[in-house]
Design a protein around this motif. Structure first.
Motif, short mmCIF file in Angstrom:
data_model
loop_
_atom_site.label_atom_id
_atom_site.label_comp_id
_atom_site.label_asym_id
_atom_site.label_seq_id
_atom_site.Cartn_x
_atom_site.Cartn_y
_atom_site.Cartn_z
N THR A 32 4.84 -8.83 5.25
CA THR A 32 3.46 -9.07 4.83
C THR A 32 2.93 -10.42 5.32
OG1 THR A 32 4.24 -9.97 2.71
CG2 THR A 32 3.66 -7.62 2.77
N PHE A 86 2.44 3.70 5.03
CA PHE A 86 2.82 3.02 3.79
C PHE A 86 4.29 3.23 3.50
CE2 PHE A 86 3.24 3.19 -0.91
CZ PHE A 86 2.88 1.88 -1.20
N VAL A 117 -3.93 -2.86 5.28
CA VAL A 117 -2.95 -3.56 4.44
C VAL A 117 -3.19 -5.06 4.49
CG1 VAL A 117 -0.50 -4.16 4.22
CG2 VAL A 117 -1.17 -1.79 4.65
N PHE A 119 -4.10 -7.32 1.29
CA PHE A 119 -3.13 -8.36 0.91
C PHE A 119 -3.80 -9.73 0.87
CE2 PHE A 119 0.11 -11.55 1.87
CZ PHE A 119 1.10 -11.22 0.96
N ARG A 159 -0.45 -9.01 -4.48
CA ARG A 159 0.42 -9.35 -3.35
C ARG A 159 1.88 -9.04 -3.68
NH1 ARG A 159 -2.01 -15.05 -0.86
NH2 ARG A 159 -4.12 -14.22 -0.49
N TRP A 162 2.39 -5.43 -2.89
CA TRP A 162 2.57 -5.16 -1.47
C TRP A 162 3.95 -5.60 -0.99
CZ3 TRP A 162 -0.50 -1.79 0.43
CH2 TRP A 162 -1.84 -1.71 0.04
N ALA A 169 -2.04 1.75 -3.77
CA ALA A 169 -2.33 1.07 -2.51
C ALA A 169 -3.74 1.43 -2.03
CB ALA A 169 -1.29 1.46 -1.46
#
Length: 344
Positions: free
Chosen positions: A176, A251, A260, A264, A272, A275, A292
């Motif tokens: 991420t 995903f 995404v 995020f 966060r 994620w 999501a």
């Protein structure tokens, strides 16, 4: 080179849009496309029976033939009228694309491709990889037969760039902390590179001006980025039967795409953490995909991804301004809207 110096004179009402745009482009090059399809079938033959059997599964599975269509239409727009070089190179582009699909489905462990069982699901991973290699080799045979070192340079560089894009995606997957610049590098490699090569080789066979060659390459590149941005949005927002693959695959695999990244970046710490858990640690519950999607909608990630795609689409339109208005240019302009309108 400033591609915006010659503004478009095409009236918005003259551009065919959506699925009609794809139909219009197909009709424009119908005879060439039929010749290309015949060549594809001919050149994927082999005395090793599994090769044509597996190749036919994915080649005949549908698909819009968008990349070879772009090669054929680009050549026509650039003034190529005599000869069949564009047909062979369009087949070459499709072989490269199909080879990457076979390899991608193995890497992603995909069960569906274009709405039906993927080749790896039916035949296994090893045959899929090896037949993908065969199709790459066929593509290079066709390039050599064409005899142009410039064509060979463009398509070989695109093939290497595609592989680099896929490897970069593996590196950024489940991370991420990936930046938008890294994400763009991925999609410019794995998708836009072949779009750009497909249109540029059409310019090469037509022996058009350097400005027109660059214009067609810029058109293909920007169209390819727009196409992939919409694909990445559709993975979360489309219906499975429309998408042709399982919704939410990105995903489940932990792929870091623009929807995404936007969700995020705009989320609070609890979001966060969600994620990180689902994408980095791959701890996913049945309800997590729905959450999501809700977070993406909350932070306008879908709308902004489509907006970014439209920016690239506008750049593609501007790149065509080096050509005079006409049916070929309008057909290619319509494909920009076709690619973006898939998100509706």
């Amino acid at each position: 080179m400033d591609l915006s110096v010659a503004p478009s004179t095409t009236a918005a009402s003259d551009i065919v849009r959506g699925e009609d745009a794809l139909a219009a482009l197909t009709a424009l090059v119908r005879d060439d496309l039929e010749a290309c399809n015949r060549l594809i079938v001919e050149r994927m033959q082999s005395p090793v029976a599994l090769i044509p059997q597996l190749a036919a599964h994915i080649v005949a599975a549908g698909g819009k033939r968008l990349r070879p269509l772009l090669t054929l239409a680009a050549a026509k727009l650039a003034g190529y009228r005599d000869g069949q070089r564009h047909v062979a190179l369009a087949a070459c582009v499709e072989f490269i694309h199909t080879a990457t699909l076979l390899h991608d489905d193995v890497v992603d462990e995909s069960a569906l491709r274009r709405g039906q069982a993927s080749a790896n699901a039916l035949f296994g991973n090893k045959p899929s990889v090896l037949v993908g290699d065969f199709l790459f080799a066929r593509a290079f045979q066709v390039m050599v037969e064409d005899g142009s070192l410039e064509v060979l340079r463009i398509l070989s560089e695109a093939s290497a760039t595609i592989a680099e894009g896929e490897v970069l995606q593996l590196i950024t997957q489940n991370d991420t902390a990936t930046t938008e610049a890294q994400y763009l590098a991925v999609i410019e490699g794995k998708t836009a590179a072949l779009f750009a090569a497909a249109t540029e080789v059409g310019a090469i066979v037509a022996a058009c001006t350097p400005a027109q060659q660059q214009g067609l390459r810029a058109y293909g590149h920007n169209l390819g980025v727009a196409f992939q941005l919409i694909d990445d949005a559709l993975d979360y927002s489309a219906k499975q039967e429309a998408l042709g693959k399982t919704v939410g695959d990105d995903f489940r695999e932990g792929k870091i795409t623009l929807p995404v990244l936007l969700a995020f970046q705009r989320g609070d710490e609890a979001e966060r953490a969600f994620w990180r858990r689902t994408l980095e640690e791959r701890e996913q519950a049945d309800e997590d995909l729905a959450r999501a999607i809700a977070l993406m909608e909350k932070h306008a990630a879908f709308a902004d991804t489509v907006g970014r795609a439209r920016d690239y689409g506008n750049a593609a339109l501007e790149a065509l301004a080096v050509f005079p208005d006409g049916v070929e240019r309008r057909a290619l302009e319509g494909i920009v809207e076709f690619c973006i309108s898939r998100a509706r």
